[in-house]
Design a protein around this motif. Structure first.
Motif, PDB file in Angstrom:
ATOM      1  N   ILE A1477      51.706 103.849 -56.828  1.00 33.36           N
ATOM      2  CA  ILE A1477      51.881 105.211 -56.918  1.00 33.36           C
ATOM      3  C   ILE A1477      53.217 105.496 -56.822  1.00 33.36           C
ATOM      4  N   GLU A1478      54.229 105.060 -56.255  1.00 31.53           N
ATOM      5  CA  GLU A1478      55.536 105.376 -55.996  1.00 31.53           C
ATOM      6  C   GLU A1478      56.182 105.318 -57.210  1.00 31.53           C
ATOM      7  N   GLU A1479      55.687 103.902 -57.875  1.00 25.55           N
ATOM      8  CA  GLU A1479      56.524 103.581 -59.345  1.00 25.55           C
ATOM      9  C   GLU A1479      55.840 104.160 -60.354  1.00 25.55           C
ATOM     10  N   GLN A1480      54.834 105.044 -60.318  1.00 26.58           N
ATOM     11  CA  GLN A1480      54.060 105.856 -61.289  1.00 26.58           C
ATOM     12  C   GLN A1480      53.290 104.664 -62.352  1.00 26.58           C
ATOM     13  N   ALA A1481      52.909 103.550 -61.823  1.00 26.05           N
ATOM     14  CA  ALA A1481      52.398 102.821 -62.667  1.00 26.05           C
ATOM     15  C   ALA A1481      51.027 103.265 -63.360  1.00 26.05           C
ATOM     16  N   GLU A1482      50.733 102.760 -64.356  1.00 25.29           N
ATOM     17  CA  GLU A1482      49.750 103.495 -65.131  1.00 25.29           C
ATOM     18  C   GLU A1482      48.395 103.190 -64.679  1.00 25.29           C
ATOM     19  N   ASN A1483      48.138 101.911 -64.161  1.00 24.29           N
ATOM     20  CA  ASN A1483      46.772 101.544 -63.583  1.00 24.29           C
ATOM     21  C   ASN A1483      46.773 101.742 -62.225  1.00 24.29           C
ATOM     22  N   ALA A1484      47.400 102.811 -61.475  1.00 22.60           N
ATOM     23  CA  ALA A1484      47.591 103.075 -59.936  1.00 22.60           C
ATOM     24  C   ALA A1484      46.308 103.692 -59.497  1.00 22.60           C
ATOM     25  N   GLN A1485      45.862 104.456 -60.649  1.00 22.12           N
ATOM     26  CA  GLN A1485      44.591 105.401 -60.269  1.00 22.12           C
ATOM     27  C   GLN A1485      43.436 104.237 -60.268  1.00 22.12           C
ATOM     28  N   ASP A1486      43.282 103.450 -61.121  1.00 25.03           N
ATOM     29  CA  ASP A1486      42.091 102.509 -61.421  1.00 25.03           C
ATOM     30  C   ASP A1486      42.143 101.605 -60.173  1.00 25.03           C
ATOM     31  N   SER A1487      43.512 101.124 -59.794  1.00 21.41           N
ATOM     32  CA  SER A1487      43.569 100.336 -58.736  1.00 21.41           C
ATOM     33  C   SER A1487      42.885 100.773 -57.538  1.00 21.41           C
ATOM     34  N   GLY A1488      43.491 102.178 -57.251  1.00 25.76           N
ATOM     35  CA  GLY A1488      42.998 102.844 -55.994  1.00 25.76           C
ATOM     36  C   GLY A1488      41.502 103.064 -55.998  1.00 25.76           C
ATOM     37  N   VAL A1489      40.959 103.523 -57.026  1.00 20.56           N
ATOM     38  CA  VAL A1489      39.245 103.284 -57.128  1.00 20.56           C
ATOM     39  C   VAL A1489      38.840 102.239 -56.773  1.00 20.56           C
ATOM     40  N   GLU A1490      39.197 101.099 -57.311  1.00 12.85           N
ATOM     41  CA  GLU A1490      38.470  99.795 -57.009  1.00 12.85           C
ATOM     42  C   GLU A1490      38.873  99.462 -55.551  1.00 12.85           C
ATOM     43  N   LEU A1491      40.032  99.726 -54.894  1.00  9.80           N
ATOM     44  CA  LEU A1491      40.193  99.516 -53.711  1.00  9.80           C
ATOM     45  C   LEU A1491      39.322 100.100 -52.723  1.00  9.80           C
ATOM     46  N   LEU A1492      39.105 100.996 -53.120  1.00  7.57           N
ATOM     47  CA  LEU A1492      38.287 102.150 -52.154  1.00  7.57           C
ATOM     48  C   LEU A1492      36.736 101.719 -52.297  1.00  7.57           C
ATOM     49  N   LYS A1493      36.298 101.216 -53.477  1.00  4.43           N
ATOM     50  CA  LYS A1493      35.061 100.696 -53.612  1.00  4.43           C
ATOM     51  C   LYS A1493      34.942  99.348 -52.649  1.00  4.43           C
ATOM     52  N   ALA A1494      35.990  98.360 -52.903  1.00  3.53           N
ATOM     53  CA  ALA A1494      35.986  97.437 -52.082  1.00  3.53           C
ATOM     54  C   ALA A1494      36.015  97.417 -50.768  1.00  3.53           C
ATOM     55  N   LEU A1495      36.391  98.559 -49.986  1.00  5.29           N
ATOM     56  CA  LEU A1495      36.440  98.749 -48.710  1.00  5.29           C
ATOM     57  C   LEU A1495      35.275  99.404 -48.158  1.00  5.29           C
ATOM     58  N   GLU A1496      34.675 100.345 -49.139  1.00  9.72           N
ATOM     59  CA  GLU A1496      33.241 100.785 -48.772  1.00  9.72           C
ATOM     60  C   GLU A1496      32.262  99.664 -48.852  1.00  9.72           C
ATOM     61  N   THR A1497      32.338  98.644 -49.908  1.00  9.88           N
ATOM     62  CA  THR A1497      31.533  97.593 -49.900  1.00  9.88           C
ATOM     63  C   THR A1497      31.399  96.813 -48.550  1.00  9.88           C
ATOM     64  N   LEU A1498      32.360  96.425 -47.971  1.00  8.14           N
ATOM     65  CA  LEU A1498      32.481  95.639 -46.836  1.00  8.14           C
ATOM     66  C   LEU A1498      32.041  96.263 -45.486  1.00  8.14           C
ATOM     67  N   VAL A1499      32.161  97.822 -45.598  1.00 10.27           N
ATOM     68  CA  VAL A1499      31.564  98.495 -44.602  1.00 10.27           C
ATOM     69  C   VAL A1499      29.883  98.604 -44.695  1.00 10.27           C
ATOM     70  N   ALA A1500      29.545  98.535 -46.061  1.00  8.85           N
ATOM     71  CA  ALA A1500      28.245  98.516 -46.323  1.00  8.85           C
ATOM     72  C   ALA A1500      27.343  97.303 -45.895  1.00  8.85           C
ATOM     73  N   GLN A1501      28.015  96.128 -45.981  1.00  7.07           N
ATOM     74  CA  GLN A1501      27.569  94.885 -45.755  1.00  7.07           C
ATOM     75  C   GLN A1501      27.055  94.743 -44.309  1.00  7.07           C
ATOM     76  N   ASN A1502      25.894  94.293 -43.992  1.00  5.57           N
ATOM     77  CA  ASN A1502      25.231  93.902 -42.552  1.00  5.57           C
ATOM     78  C   ASN A1502      25.968  93.073 -41.904  1.00  5.57           C
ATOM     79  N   THR A1503      26.736  91.988 -42.572  1.00  3.33           N
ATOM     80  CA  THR A1503      27.380  91.044 -41.839  1.00  3.33           C
ATOM     81  C   THR A1503      28.690  91.321 -41.442  1.00  3.33           C
ATOM     82  N   THR A1504      29.270  92.403 -41.655  1.00  3.88           N
ATOM     83  CA  THR A1504      30.637  92.769 -41.374  1.00  3.88           C
ATOM     84  C   THR A1504      31.150  92.914 -39.867  1.00  3.88           C
TER      85      THR A1504
END
Length: 1609
Positions: A1477-1504
């Motif tokens: 984000i600091e470097e204003q990379a083109e895929n920063a927005q997509d990376s952020g969305v994917e990261l948020l999904k991955a974190l939400e998936t971890l929370v949603a898993q029964n085994t976490t």
């Protein structure tokens, strides 16, 4: 009668006579040598072709079981049948010549006619044998027979110690010619034989242009009775058994003891045979495929036919040949007349006679024999052929008549070279390559087509060892390649550089000596030194390499060095040398003395009168004085560095000159040398004692350096772990060994190379799960790429079993030299140890050694340990520690180790040996120092002998082939031994039952039912207790248990700690291998499955995988597919495979394997929703039924229990796998698996298994969020525990329950209770002395302490963990320790162990098989390092470790360690997002969305587990604020704070509060804030001393940057 026969055969004289013909046994010879005796008789020459090709096939085979034994069986199968037939027909076997034999029927001349008929009958019956015998597959056996009759002369010759005999004359020549004419299954009569025979009895076929005839068949008259005729004929034979002795094949079998005769006969038999007879060894012990050097000597005479004339010539030649061979441990094996000449078959390297430099000695001997025999009167031509390689050496023939002989292609090649290249000494290419002699000692000869030899390769003439040495031929023997690094010798080179710098700065001589055994890479070191020395100006490096021959040439070393200094080595002609010399010495030497240089530099200055009168000594002094002057002159202009490779070959005169030289002028001499085999001369001694001499001992390379070498040599980026283990273990760190092993693999096409694929692209299967796991160190990458950006990886060809590969001949030879230098008794001990395996115990060795007492064995072992044949260890931990790294690679001495033996006294040596005996008694575990020795010694046994010894080993080991006493001697796979009949020792049923009871099992027949009167009253948990009261009651219970353990330790606490890991190495693995050798595949499979299960318990997935691979091979060989035991073994196999896949994070594979196992166990798991619902209904009803009954010890048979335990194990893994997936319907599958685990466990009626199932069921419901259910089962666990007796396994179950409950409480965020339970579990396991359980308790306890910020207690726990990791060499504990240390630095704000120490640990251990194949811990370590670098904004280092972690993320396992690791990994990715984000990379927005999904998936898993939620929500909040979503950020931040408050997670709460304050404040960000924090992080010592308070420490948190841009998107 059979007992009488056995008694006779055991007599020494009978055994000696079996090696000799009756002609010698009953002969009466004159003591004069030579002596001549004449008689008449019939000769039969039988040639059996096909054995040489078979020998070659066996000798080049790939595996260790290629076997001399098979060869012996096949050879003697055919040859003994022929021998027996000859003996039955009255013949006397004169000689065995390889795969041929010569027989004699000695009779008076008038009886020849009838005896020829008998011999023809015998010949035809021999051919009949081979028509009836079934020929081995692929073996083309052809028998050809020639017969001759007439006058025969016997010549006996030799010396005081050895006698030999020959039969010579026209009949001998005729029989060989007749045999040469024969085709397959022919019998050919020589012309004289045809003349003398009864022609009316024989149908013949004429041979065109020959007087000899071919026998078609016998045609006796109708009234002819052959039996009567035969009996009559045998009456004329002097030594044919008859009357009372008719059942004996030979009268010599009945010889009575006669010391005088025995002494006389011994002279005709080789010394190794006599040793074997004296040592009462079996005949087969000397039969083996063995690398030897054959020297075939042929003498052609001027007057061929006169025995008296050639007898004296043969006698003279024989005496000289014997004396020459004796010096180098060579022996004459056979002497026979061969194509109009007398041939001596000489062999170097017979068993017990192997010596170093065998080939060189053989060539030296050949030249000496050639020179001598060429001068003997009456010898016209001497021809010698020398060949080296593997041949069959062994006893061939029949029990009553046999000989020690050699058979093989190399024997044929030596014989053919001798005949096709007459009048010279020739050798094959193998001899040429292995001679260690300079190339100019040989001359390549034109190729010739030789009979019976398809492709002999290049043939060389050995020109002799007295040729003039030419200049320019003594350069260093190895080349330096720019693209090839010198591995493992950094400190050796550094030492040279510092010594050279010191030499150049001072005016003082320096001598640097590198000592190392052959193959340690000394020449490579000197090559590098020459290169480095030549890079500097103002000095000159002169490098030479010596050979063995240099030692025998006076002043040779100085001659070559001076030739280099004077620039003569590059001159092409003597005139050019002469001109150069004149220019250099004109000012130093008068013209009349120039001729002094003629001999040494091969020039032709005129010889002056003064010189011709000068003595040899004075000439030498003049020459040395001149060389001193030349060097003084040279040193004034430039400094000189002399580099001498193989300096042990420096001659005495050169040593003396060098000694004067270093005293006279500043000079730097660098030498490499092997340890001196003899006492060095006085001058060499003086140099080594000189204060300016430094002696560096080269040791072995470390495993990682061998790994690097292999990858560089093969130009690959990775190699299979199996190949790595094979080469690291087999090479023992010796570069030459590694190279030879690689060449051997390449020769057998074992290595396969393919283009490297990225790990993401690789489709993981069971077969490739552990491939390409060994890589070189990173600085080697530039050497392992074939071209820019193109990398290859190495595979092993399918189905190759490296551990069974036969060692390369070159390495086998080295081992044989060492083995043959031992006494026979020591050899026997080493060979018996080789049967047991690489590692063995003194108890087992004593069990299989024949007729040894313990004192004798200990003494022998001490000698062998002293000789570096064996290493001894007090425990398996010491052994494992020693295997991790080789001995020191670099030792500096200021006085040569070669001088040690002069200082030592015999008394001191005896004292040292006594000390060693004491060590051996204490150290019951021994191991071969070099695996090649074990393999070589193992191959020396014959198959039947191996089987007998393997059986002895198996019988001894199986008594202890289970868990240790601490673990109550149970199976690693519960109740496994009830399924498979694995016992070798036959015991009566009462004994079996007693043994089973002692192991805590129930037999199939016996029902163990506890009488109700014996059962104590059931205790129940009171109802309506508050949570606090339940907690107190639970903790109070465990406190009482600890109190009981401490108050009555004798009944409860085991006397010793768990020894299971040691038992695996020294009992169960060897036992499995013994059963493989015995071809008892079902028993071997049983133990390989036990091994796999044991290693899974120990957390070693790789070893479990390896032994499952062994099991898979055995499973395929089993035939009884429908037996229940085999079905169970298949189910166990799939279950263990499933567990390995589960641990490796390969859940799809794991699920597939576990389903297969359950299907075989008759517990199908549903695969669709319809059957799922039906099954769920059935299993819930079963659970209700089981739970409504009282749980008590039941009466199930062992087979049923084994099945139920395995089912429960599969279901336990299955519910965890299904819980990983957050698809809605998967939770139903998970729920069903959890219920089915409960049902299988309840059905066992075993309280301990039921308690474990309750805990598992509780954990499942905890993670699934069913509070009421998990609480109920935890109460049930406590009720079960309350009713257990306070002893034995029950105490372990209580400790297990405390630990598991603590772990569950941690996962669910009840940190205080987790600490309370964990502390009690820690105290219980520490008393129970089980390191494997104890380390896990400490690891689990450290985490809630860390989150609660209870640092004093945490540091105490870490101290215990560190002590455990060091004393037990427990890599997992050490890795976890450093993981916590990194966490402390990252999140707690102080330093317990430095970052550099943590990083170094990772670098050194990231390839450790326990860590590499344990998905969570290494992920956590890599991720912590990546986070550290991300915080410091060192992005290159971040990417390096983040990429490593990324490869492990896909190994999703529902374990705390994995979630610890993944949360650190996600933090690294979040920090990287901030950078994008600091470097204003083109895929920063997509990376952020994917990261948020991955974190939400971890929370949603029964085994976490809820304990991880605060950190995950914290990261989600940060991602949201980075992406400008303040609302979501608030929500996640507040959720995290609430959870931290509820759980008591002070660490996260403090960090969250600081983050919240920081993110919403107007404070300016300073880029180096974390760097400043890192620099000021206090050590734990400062906190303990009170210099820093914990309140101050809590402020040392990393604050995530948010005010990057006003509007990032």
């Amino acid at each position: 009668m059979s007992a009488r026969k056995q008694e006779l055969q055991d007599r020494a004289i009978v055994k000696i006579a079996a090696h000799l013909p009756d002609l010698i046994v009953y002969g009466d010879f004159s003591p004069e040598r030579p002596s001549v005796k004449c008689f008449d008789g019939v000769l039969m020459f039988v040639d059996i072709s096909g054995f040489t090709a078979m020998t070659e096939k066996f000798s080049t085979a790939m595996y260790m079981d290629r076997g001399a034994e098979q060869l012996v069986e096949i050879l003697n199968y055919y040859i003994s049948a022929i021998v027996e037939k000859v003996l039955i027909f009255g013949g006397d076997i004169l000689k065995f010549a390889g795969d041929a034999l010569l027989a004699l029927w000695k009779v008076e001349r008038k009886q020849l006619k009838n005896i020829i008929t008998v011999v023809i009958k015998c010949s035809l019956e021999i051919h009949g044998l081979f028509e009836a015998k079934e020929v081995e597959e692929g073996l083309d056996i052809r028998v050809k027979i020639g017969l001759a009759a007439g006058h025969i002369t016997m010549l006996v010759f030799g010396d005081e110690t050895r006698n030999y005999f020959l039969v010579i004359g026209q009949a001998v020549d005729d029989v060989r010619l007749a045999q040469n004419m024969a085709q397959m299954n022919d019998v050919i009569l020589s012309p004289n034989c045809w003349q003398l025979c009864d022609r009316s009895m024989i149908e013949i076929e004429r041979i065109p242009d020959q007087r000899a005839v071919k026998v078609s068949f016998l045609k006796p008259p109708p009234t002819f009775n052959f039996d009567e005729f035969f009996t009559k004929c045998m009456g004329f034979m002097d030594y044919y058994p008859s009357g009372d002795h008719k059942n004996f094949l030979r009268l010599a079998c009945m010889l009575e003891s006669d010391p005088e005769l025995e002494l006389s006969l011994q002279k005709y038999v080789m010394e190794i045979i006599l040793k074997q007879i004296d040592d009462k060894q079996l005949r087969g012990y000397l039969s083996e495929l063995r690398p030897v050097t054959i020297v075939f000597v042929n003498l052609m005479f001027k007057e061929q036919d006169k025995a008296e004339v050639i007898g004296s010539a043969i006698q003279a030649a024989c005496v000289h040949i014997t004396s020459v061979l004796k010096v180098f441990r060579g022996q004459i094996n056979k002497v026979f007349m061969f194509d109009k000449g007398c041939s001596f078959l000489c062999v170097f390297g017979f068993p017990g006679e192997k010596a170093p430099d065998e080939i060189t000695h053989a060539l030296e001997s050949a030249v000496d024999i050639f020179d001598f025999c060429s001068q003997v009167h009456k010898i016209r031509t001497v021809s010698i052929g020398v060949a080296s390689g593997i041949v069959f050496c062994g006893i061939v023939g029949h029990t009553v008549r046999h000989e020690y002989t050699v058979i093989g292609q190399k024997v044929n090649i030596a014989a053919r070279m001798m005949m096709y290249y007459p009048g010279i000494v020739t050798c094959d290419s193998v001899t040429y390559d292995g001679s260690n002699l300079p190339a100019y000692f040989f001359k390549e000869l034109p190729k010739k087509v030789m009979k019976g030899v398809a492709d002999p390769g290049p043939v060389y003439q050995c020109l002799g060892l007295n040729e003039k040495v030419m200049f320019g031929m003594a350069y260093l023997i190895c080349n330096r390649y720019e693209g090839y690094p010198l591995l493992g010798r950094v400190r050796e080179i550094d030492y040279f550089m510092s010594t050279m710098k010191d030499f150049l700065m001072t005016n003082c001589s320096r001598v640097l000596m590198y000592e190392g055994l052959p193959g340690y890479g000394k020449s490579q070191v000197l090559m590098e030194i020459e290169y480095l020395a030549s890079q500097h100006e103002n000095h000159r490096a002169v490098a030479i390499a010596l050979t063995k021959i240099s030692f025998h040439q006076n002043f040779y070393t100085i001659q070559i060095l001076m030739a280099n200094v004077l620039g003569l080595d590059t001159c092409k002609h003597y005139k050019e040398r002469q001109t150069n010399l004149q220019n250099r010495v004109k000012t130093l030497l008068d013209d009349k003395f120039h001729c002094l240089l003629n001999d040494i530099f091969h020039v032709q200055f005129p010889v002056s009168r003064e010189m011709s009168r000068m003595s040899k000594t004075r000439k030498q002094k003049q020459l040395e004085a001149l060389f001193m002057k030349i060097l003084e002159q040279t040193v004034r202009q430039e400094r000189i560095i002399f580099i001498i490779d193989e300096a042990q070959f420096v001659d005495g005169t050169s040593w003396a000159f060098i000694e004067k030289l270093i005293r006279s002028m500043p000079i730097f001499i660098v030498m490499s040398l092997c340890p001196f085999s003899d006492v060095p001369c006085a001058a060499a001694n003086a140099i080594m004692k000189n204060r300016n001499t430094t002696y560096i001992t080269l040791g072995t390379m470390q495993p990682q350096e061998i790994r690097d070498k292999v990858c560089v040599d093969l130009s690959v980026s990775s190699i299979p772990r199996e190949l790595d283990s094979y080469l690291v273990e087999g090479s023992c760190g010796i570069p030459y060994y590694c190279e030879e092993l690689l060449k051997n693999l390449d020769q057998h096409r074992v290595l396969v190379f393919q283009q490297a694929e990225t790990e993401e692209k690789t489709n993981v299967t069971w077969n490739n799960m552990f491939k390409h796991s060994v890589r070189p160190t990173e600085d080697m990458n530039i050497y392992t790429s074939i071209s820019e950006g193109r990398k290859e990886v190495c595979y092993l060809a399918g189905s190759v079993r490296l551990k069974n590969l036969s060692p390369p001949a070159s390495l086998k030879e080295i081992s044989l030299v060492q083995l043959d230098s031992m006494s026979l008794s020591h050899q026997m001990l080493v060979r018996c140890a080789a049967i047991i395996g690489l590692t063995f115990t003194t108890e087992l060795l004593f069990e299989i050694l024949p007729c040894w007492n313990m004192k004798m064995m200990i003494k022998a072992l001490a000698t062998l340990v002293e000789s570096n044949v064996f290493d001894c260890f007090r425990s398996s931990k010491d052994l494992q520690l020693a295997l991790k790294q080789n001995v020191a690679t670099f030792e500096v001495h200021y006085r040569s180790l070669a001088l040690k033996f002069k200082d030592g006294l015999t008394h001191g040596e005896e004292e040292g040996l006594r000390e060693m005996e004491g060590d051996v008694i204490e150290c019951r575990i021994l191991r071969f120092c070099r695996p090649i020795m074990q393999k070589t010694a193992y191959e020396l046994w014959l198959k039947d002998q191996k089987k007998v010894l393997h059986l002895k080993c198996a019988r001894f080991l199986e008594e202890n082939a289970h868990r240790c006493n601490h673990c109550r001697n149970t199976d690693f796979i519960p109740y496994h031994h009830f399924i498979v009949d694995i016992r070798l020792n036959t015991l009566d049923m009462d004994t079996v039952k007693r043994m089973v009871k002692s192991q805590g099992f129930k037999t199939d027949e016996e029902e163990v039912i506890c009488a109700k009167s014996e059962l104590p009253k059931k205790q129940k948990f009171p109802e309506n207790l508050s949570n606090t009261e339940i907690r107190e009651k639970v903790l109070h219970f465990f406190d009482n248990v600890i109190l009981t353990m401490r108050s009555s330790p004798d009944d409860i606490i085991p006397l010793e700690s768990c020894q299971c890991e040691e038992l695996l190495q020294i009992v169960i693995l060897p036992l499995a291998q013994h059963f493989v050798a015995l071809e008892e595949n079902n028993k071997a499979l049983y133990y390989f499955l036990e091994l796999a299960s044991a290693y899974l318990i120990l957390g070693d997935n790789y070893n479990a995988y390896i032994y499952l691979g062994e099991g898979e091979r055995l499973l395929k060989s089993l035939t009884n597919e429908h037996s229940w035991s085999q079905t169970f073994e298949y189910a166990t196999f799939y279950s263990l495979k499933g567990e390995v896949c589960f641990n490796m994070g390969q859940m799809v594979l794991a699920k597939k394997m576990l389903r297969k196992a359950l299907k075989l166990l008759n517990r199908m798991f549903p695969c669709n929703l319809l059957t799922l619902l039906f099954q769920m209904h059935v299993e819930k009803n079963r659970l209700f039924h089981f739970m409504s009954q009282h749980i008590q010890e039941g009466s199930l048979p062992g087979k049923k229990l084994a099945q139920l335990y395995l089912q429960a194990s599969c279901f336990s893994l299955l519910w965890k796998i299904y819980s990983l997936n957050f698809f809605f319907h998967y939770k139903y599958y998970g729920h069903l698996a959890a219920i089915m685990e409960m049902n299988s466990s309840l059905e066992t009626q075993n309280k301990f298994q039921i308690i474990k199932a309750f805990l598992d069921f509780s954990l499942y419901h905890h993670l699934a969020g069913y509070q009421g259910v998990w609480f109920k089962y935890e109460i049930l666990v406590m009720e079960q525990l309350l009713n257990l007796p306070m002893k034995g396994e029950a105490i372990e179950v209580m400790a297990y329950a405390a630990d598991t409950l603590g772990h569950i409480k941690f996962l669910t965020g009840h940190l205080d209770l987790a600490i309370e339970l964990g502390s009690r579990a820690h105290r219980m396991w520490s008393l129970l002395r089980n390191p494997n359980k104890y380390h896990m308790v400490l690891c689990r306890l450290s985490k809630p302490l860390f989150l609660k910020s209870r640092y004093k207690h945490l540091v105490q726990v870490l101290g215990w963990l560190w002590d455990l990791s060091v004393t037990e060499e427990h890599i997992f504990s050490k890795a976890f320790f450093y993981f916590v240390c990194l966490d402390i630095m990252l999140y707690a704000g102080f330093i317990y162990r430095t970052f550099e120490e943590c990083l170094e640990f990772i670098h050194h251990n990231e390839d450790n098989r326990i860590l590499k194949f344990q998905s969570g811990l290494l992920l956590g370590l890599y991720s912590c390092i990546a986070v550290w670098y991300a915080r410091l904004q060192e992005w290159d280092n971040f990417y390096k470790f983040s990429d490593k972690a990324k490869n492990l993320v896909t190994r999703r396992t529902p374990t705390v360690l994995y979630y610890e690791g993944i949360s650190r990994y996600m933090e690294g990715q979040v920090l990287h997002l901030q950078k994008q984000i600091e470097e204003q990379a083109e895929n920063a927005q997509d990376s952020g969305v994917e990261l948020l999904k991955a974190l939400e998936t971890l929370v949603a898993q029964n085994t976490t587990g809820p304990v991880f939620y605060p950190r995950l929500y914290h990261l989600m909040a940060y991602v949201c604020i980075l992406m400008g979503d303040g609302h979501s950020c608030d929500f996640f931040l507040n959720t995290a704070l609430e959870l931290s408050e509820t759980q008591g997670n002070l660490l996260e709460k403090c960090w969250l509060s600081m983050s919240k304050e920081w993110w919403y404040s107007a404070s300016e960000f300073t880029g180096d804030q974390w760097l400043q924090t890192v620099l000021s992080l206090p050590s734990w010592d400062k906190i303990v001393s009170g210099n820093v308070t914990l309140q101050e420490v809590q402020k040392n948190k990393f604050l995530m940057r948010v005010n990057i841009l006003d509007n990032p998107f």
